[in-house]
Design an enzyme around this catalytic site. Structure first.
Site, PDB file in Angstrom:
ATOM      1  N   GLY A 674       0.819  -1.209   0.000  1.00 27.57           N
ATOM      2  CA  GLY A 674       0.000   0.000   0.000  1.00 27.57           C
ATOM      3  C   GLY A 674       0.843   1.245   0.000  1.00 27.57           C
ATOM      4  O   GLY A 674       2.080   1.192   0.012  1.00 27.57           O
ATOM      5  N   GLY A 675       0.162   2.394  -0.019  1.00 28.13           N
ATOM      6  CA  GLY A 675       0.854   3.665  -0.036  1.00 28.13           C
ATOM      7  C   GLY A 675       1.635   3.933   1.233  1.00 28.13           C
ATOM      8  O   GLY A 675       2.536   4.763   1.254  1.00 28.13           O
ATOM      9  N   VAL A 679       2.397  -5.118   3.658  1.00 28.07           N
ATOM     10  CA  VAL A 679       1.600  -5.774   4.693  1.00 28.07           C
ATOM     11  C   VAL A 679       1.807  -7.281   4.623  1.00 28.07           C
ATOM     12  O   VAL A 679       1.788  -7.876   3.532  1.00 28.07           O
ATOM     13  CB  VAL A 679       0.104  -5.438   4.528  1.00 28.07           C
ATOM     14  CG1 VAL A 679      -0.717  -6.076   5.641  1.00 28.07           C
ATOM     15  CG2 VAL A 679      -0.107  -3.931   4.531  1.00 28.07           C
ATOM     16  N   ASP A 806      -8.239  10.312   4.253  1.00 25.79           N
ATOM     17  CA  ASP A 806      -8.121   9.437   3.077  1.00 25.79           C
ATOM     18  C   ASP A 806      -9.181   8.337   3.143  1.00 25.79           C
ATOM     19  O   ASP A 806      -8.882   7.155   2.963  1.00 25.79           O
ATOM     20  CB  ASP A 806      -6.718   8.832   2.997  1.00 25.79           C
ATOM     21  CG  ASP A 806      -6.407   8.288   1.595  1.00 25.79           C
ATOM     22  OD1 ASP A 806      -7.122   8.670   0.640  1.00 25.79           O
ATOM     23  OD2 ASP A 806      -5.469   7.492   1.458  1.00 25.79           O
TER      24      ASP A 806
END
Length: 1007
Positions: A674-675, A679, A806
């Site tokens: 992810g940004g 993970v 976000d």
């Protein structure tokens, strides 16, 4: 005798005592009524009720005005963000109440018959709220003078007959409600004292009655967005006090009535989107006009020359008509002129030179006419211009140099004219320029290198001109460039390698120039390139193999000097004709090209055997090298992670050890990138699963980073800030709908965040990936409510409000029972404890979920707050963010749940998102139902529409008009099956678009 005398003597005293007792009792009752009102209504962002204390006199309560006898006369609580159901049974016991103003709040529920007990009301404002059901019959409110019910969610039949008793009514504002379709009510035209009549979007059909002429006191008449037909009644010319007349979006026909020019006080006239005919001659006497909008009609004839003398005119919109003749030379030269749009007519003559004389003009839109002459030099200094569109005319001469560098202009469109001369270096100053359309002119010279400084450019179309010289080598600095058309010019030199850095490029056409050199290998790096045309040039050398990685729907390399083999992956039927006119090319599969032969005399069989042996040997050696390298790196990774000094901070009782987590950070456990980090899934010995995010800190050296086998994030700088934000935010949160952070484990080089594991992935996965079918409507609804409760807790349940910044479907995770968790707080921001009114200046969020921002208010009225507004999307802009930004983003998520669409889809159109798409479909019941995901059964359509309505409230353009998350939760809970009796769509009427501003509000379309 003496006793009788004594009784008479004490009688006045007894009367006084009784009066004082009664007066005290009344005051006590009024206090209790106001306290009941306070209890019924909540407000999360204002302090209006702080002064409502039982120990204070009621006349000192904020919003309360009293008579001389200290009884309540007025309640003024508009624009206070109040939520709740209105206790009219209590309010209407205030015997002296003559004003009740509660507009622009978030009040909901039904308005009951108790309103009839407010018999002394002269002013009633319930507008811009969220009520449900029909408005009750109110025959007893005969003293009303001002009635505001606009845009409040009312539906069904409106009690027009109640108006018969309100002979003193001055203001009637009932527009933007979901009333049943029916004729214009005759009761209205009998209210001869009316000054303000707002009945936009009331589902009226039929004709406007001639009796409208009886309302001679009217200063404002708004009947837009209905189903009215027939001609504008001739008696309307009697309304000589009219200041604003709005008839937009009906089906009106015929000409403007004779004598319309007598309405000399008229400042705003809008009859756009009708079927009006005839000329504009009746308007030449309306010297006070400020705004004239008559676009999308069938008007003909010339624009009256008198318009050029109108001293107040600031905007004029007449596009899509059949107008002829010239534009008045002095048009817009007298005042702070704003915009003109006369596109798609048959106008002739020059562009008026002085519309930007005062330096305030924002739009010049005259495309698709027969205009001639040059662009007046004055526009080169018009630094306020946002859109400059003069395409499809017969304009000529050189473009004034300053036009290229206007700092706020986002589109320059001069296509299909006869312009000459160069694009000057001024274009380097065009920091906002997104679209440059210059095709089909006679422009010449070299393209200046400064074009690379116009970094907002998305589309460049220079086709069919006389440009020459080299393409600027630094053109690759235009990182947002999506479309590049240079075809049919005289460009020479090589294609710049830097174009391989334009990762958004999807369409590139350089055909029919004099380009030479080789095709840059870097073009194969363009992931979104869909169309590539380099035909009819002098390009030589081989076709780079990197083009094989592209997914091109159009490829044309014909008629060049290319040589060598055509890559096998490009030798397909879809590209037939793409390589013709290149005699040096060869192919093993395309029959009409020469065969590719080896240069040596070695036989084909020997060559094949040698090649296979060489390739096999290389693969074997590479495999062995990788095996030993991975073993070595695995061994070193274990040593490096475990030998580093780690600091564990727990936020819950832990059932695992630090070593268990460190041991699991390996490639086979990677489940996502992810940004904010990579993970991993960690399976503990006790059977429990965890999710671990691995983030490299900003101060890691390259040497340290190279040691780990964990993939490194692409942007290390600043990750420590995201880590700190996420830890600070989540460590203290305890909520079932917010992802649980068990602990953080940090070292000098990297950090680990240990979360609960969500086996069903994200909402985005379930809505838009292959497992979408598993989400039935009940599950979608429960996800919406749960996610809303998580955000409500962040905004209202913490010591300091937390702005996520976000919110999106990919940041809503689902557990094994599909219960949602708000996740990914890397951008979250805690608001200082000063009432929650702080905001933060950031560039944050995700395209499609960011709220619209900058707005220009062109006109506002003091009475009805009527706005004509232009909005500009704030994608990527720096803007102020507060809780209402999260509300907007959550509204987009609700739209995804209801429609099954992504926030951005190609079908929405250029620069459009799901909010724009849904807004375009709110006209009829059928178009609203077409929004719903086809997977939602018909039995749940009404419930889905209720949720859609909430989503539209959340995505209101004005932040102040968006509900709080607390109210969103309440509305969603009320939208549960069987909780609402009335549909969000009327039987035949239009869809209620939600909260905006009172009065007529629309977006003026341009081309």
């Amino acid at each position: 005798m003496s006793m009788a005398y004594s009784s008479r003597q004490h009688f006045p005293s007894l009367l006084l005592i009784c009066f004082l007792f009664l007066f005290s009792k009344i005051k006590s009752d009024e206090l209790q009524m106001l306290l009941n009102l306070k209890t019924s209504l909540k407000n999360s962002s204002t302090t209006v009720f702080d002064s409502w204390d039982s120990n204070k006199p009621i006349c000192e309560f904020t919003g309360i005005t009293c008579n001389s006898d200290k009884s309540v006369k007025e309640i003024e609580l508009s624009k206070q963000n109040l939520e709740g159901v209105l206790p009219l049974d209590s309010i209407c016991q205030l015997q002296s109440l003559d004003k009740l103003s509660l507009g622009y709040n978030f009040l909901h529920g039904a308005i009951t018959e108790h309103l009839n007990n407010c018999t002394k009301l002269q002013y009633l404002d319930l507008g811009n709220n969220l009520f449900t059901g029909p408005f009750p019959d109110i025959p007893s409110l005969s003293q009303l003078q001002h009635l505001y019910l606009n845009q409040s969610g009312f539906n069904g039949n409106f009690p027009w007959k109640s108006l018969q008793n309100m002979t003193g009514l001055v203001t009637l504002s009932v527009g933007d409600n979901l009333f049943n379709r029916g004729p214009f009510p005759n009761e209205v035209v009998k209210l001869t004292k009316l000054n303000w009549l707002y009945m936009t979007t009331c589902s009226f059909e039929g004709t406007i009655p001639e009796e409208i002429g009886n309302l001679i006191e009217l200063s404002n008449l708004e009947l837009s967005n209905n189903f009215l037909s027939g001609e504008i009644p001739s008696q309307i010319v009697k309304l000589r006090n009219l200041w604003q007349l709005e008839l937009f979006n009906n089906s009106l026909t015929g000409k403007l009535p004779v004598g319309f020019g007598n309405l000399t006080k008229l400042e705003k006239f809008d009859a756009s989107s009708n079927n009006l005919e005839g000329d504009l001659s009746e308007l030449r006497f309306l010297t006070n006009l400020v705004s004239l909008q008559l676009y999308s009609n069938k008007l003909s004839g010339e624009i009256p020359a008198e318009f050029g003398e109108f001293k107040k005119l600031v905007n004029i919109s007449l596009y899509q008509n059949q107008l002829t003749g010239p534009l008045p030379p002095k048009l817009g030269s007298w005042t702070n002129f704003d915009f003109i749009d006369v596109s798609e007519n048959h106008l002739t003559g020059p562009i008026p030179p002085d519309m930007c004389k005062k330096g305030t003009m924002t739009r010049l839109l005259v495309l698709q006419n027969n205009l001639t002459g040059e662009i007046p030099a004055g526009y080169a200094n018009c630094n306020t211009l946002l859109r400059f569109r003069v395409s499809k005319n017969r304009l000529s001469g050189k473009v004034p140099a300053g036009i290229w560098g206007l700092p706020k202009t986002n589109i320059i469109d001069i296509e299909m004219n006869q312009f000459e001369g160069p694009v000057t270096s001024d274009i380097g100053n065009a920091k906002a320029l997104g679209q440059l359309f210059l095709g089909n002119n006679r422009l010449s010279g070299e393209l200046p290198e400064e074009i690379s400084k116009a970094t907002s450019l998305v589309a460049i179309q220079l086709n069919d001109n006389l440009f020459s010289g080299k393409i600027p080598v630094n053109i690759g600095e235009l990182k947002q460039l999506s479309s590049l058309h240079l075809e049919n010019n005289m460009f020479s030199g090589s294609i710049p390698d830097s174009l391989g850095s334009c990762y958004s490029l999807s369409d590139m056409n350089m055909a029919h120039n004099s380009l030479s050199g080789e095709i840059p290998f870097t073009l194969g790096n363009l992931p979104t390139l869909n169309s590539l045309n380099l035909s009819e040039n002098e390009i030589s050398g081989p076709i780079p193999g990197s083009l094989s990685s592209l997914r091109l729907s159009v490829l044309d390399l014909s008629h060049n000097r290319l040589s060598g083999p055509i890559p096998q992956s490009l030798s397909i039927a879809a590209y037939n004709g793409s390589f013709t006119g290149n005699p040096g090319l060869c192919s093993r599969t395309i029959s009409f090209f020469q065969r590719c032969y080896p240069k040596s005399g070695v036989s084909k069989e020997v060559r094949t055997l040698i090649l296979c042996f060489a390739v096999g040997s290389m693969i074997l050696l590479a495999a062995l090298a990788c095996f030993f390298h991975l073993k070595k790196r695995e061994k070193y990774r274990d040593r490096s992670l475990k030998e580093e000094s780690w600091d564990l901070k727990s936020f819950h009782v832990l059932t695992f050890t630090e070593d268990e987590i460190l041991d699991a950070i390996k490639q086979e456990n990677l489940i996502g990138k992810g940004g904010s980090g990579n993970v991993y899934r960690v399976a503990l010995a006790n059977g429990k699963e965890l999710a671990v995010k691995h983030i490299w800190t900003a101060n890691s050296t390259s040497t340290k980073k190279s040691r780990s086998t964990t993939p490194i994030l692409g942007k290390e700088a600043g990750k420590s800030k995201e880590f700190d934000a996420e830890v600070e935010t989540l460590s203290s949160i305890r909520h079932v709908n917010v992802v649980k952070l068990y602990c953080s484990i940090t070292s000098e080089d990297s950090s680990l965040l240990v979360y609960e594991y969500m086996p069903n992935g994200s909402l985005w996965d379930r809505l838009h990936a292959s497992r979408k079918m598993e989400l039935d409507w009940q599950t979608r609804y429960e996800i919406a409510v749960g996610a809303a409760k998580g955000l409500e807790y962040l905004h209202h349940g913490c010591d300091r409000p937390i702005i996520h910044r976000d919110v999106k479907s990919s940041n809503i995770l689902l557990d094994e029972f599909f219960k949602p968790r708000i996740a990914d707080f890397g951008l979250a921001k805690m608001v200082r404890a000063n009432g929650g009114k702080d905001s933060t200046q950031v560039i944050a969020g995700t395209h499609g979920y960011i709220a619209p921002g900058k707005q220009f208010i062109l006109a506002s009225t003091l009475v009805n707050f009527t706005y004509i507004r232009f909005d500009f999307a704030e994608y990527g802009y720096t803007y102020k963010v507060n809780e209402k930004s999260d509300v907007y983003s959550f509204g987009v998520v609700l739209m995804e749940l209801v429609s099954g669409k992504r926030a951005i889809e190609p079908e929405f159109g250029d620069n459009k998102d799901i909010v724009d798409w849904i807004s375009s479909k709110l006209k009829t019941k059928e178009s609203v139902l077409s929004i719903l995901d086809s997977e939602i059964p018909k039995a749940f359509e009404e419930e889905a529409v209720r949720v859609l309505r909430i989503a539209i409230h959340c995505t209101a353009r004005l932040p102040a008009m968006r509900p709080t998350m607390r109210h969103v939760v309440q509305m969603l809970e009320e939208a549960e099956p069987c909780k609402l009796a009335s549909s969000a769509i009327g039987k035949d009427g239009v869809f209620n678009k939600g909260r905006e501003v009172r009065g007529s509000e629309k977006y003026i379309p341009d081309q």
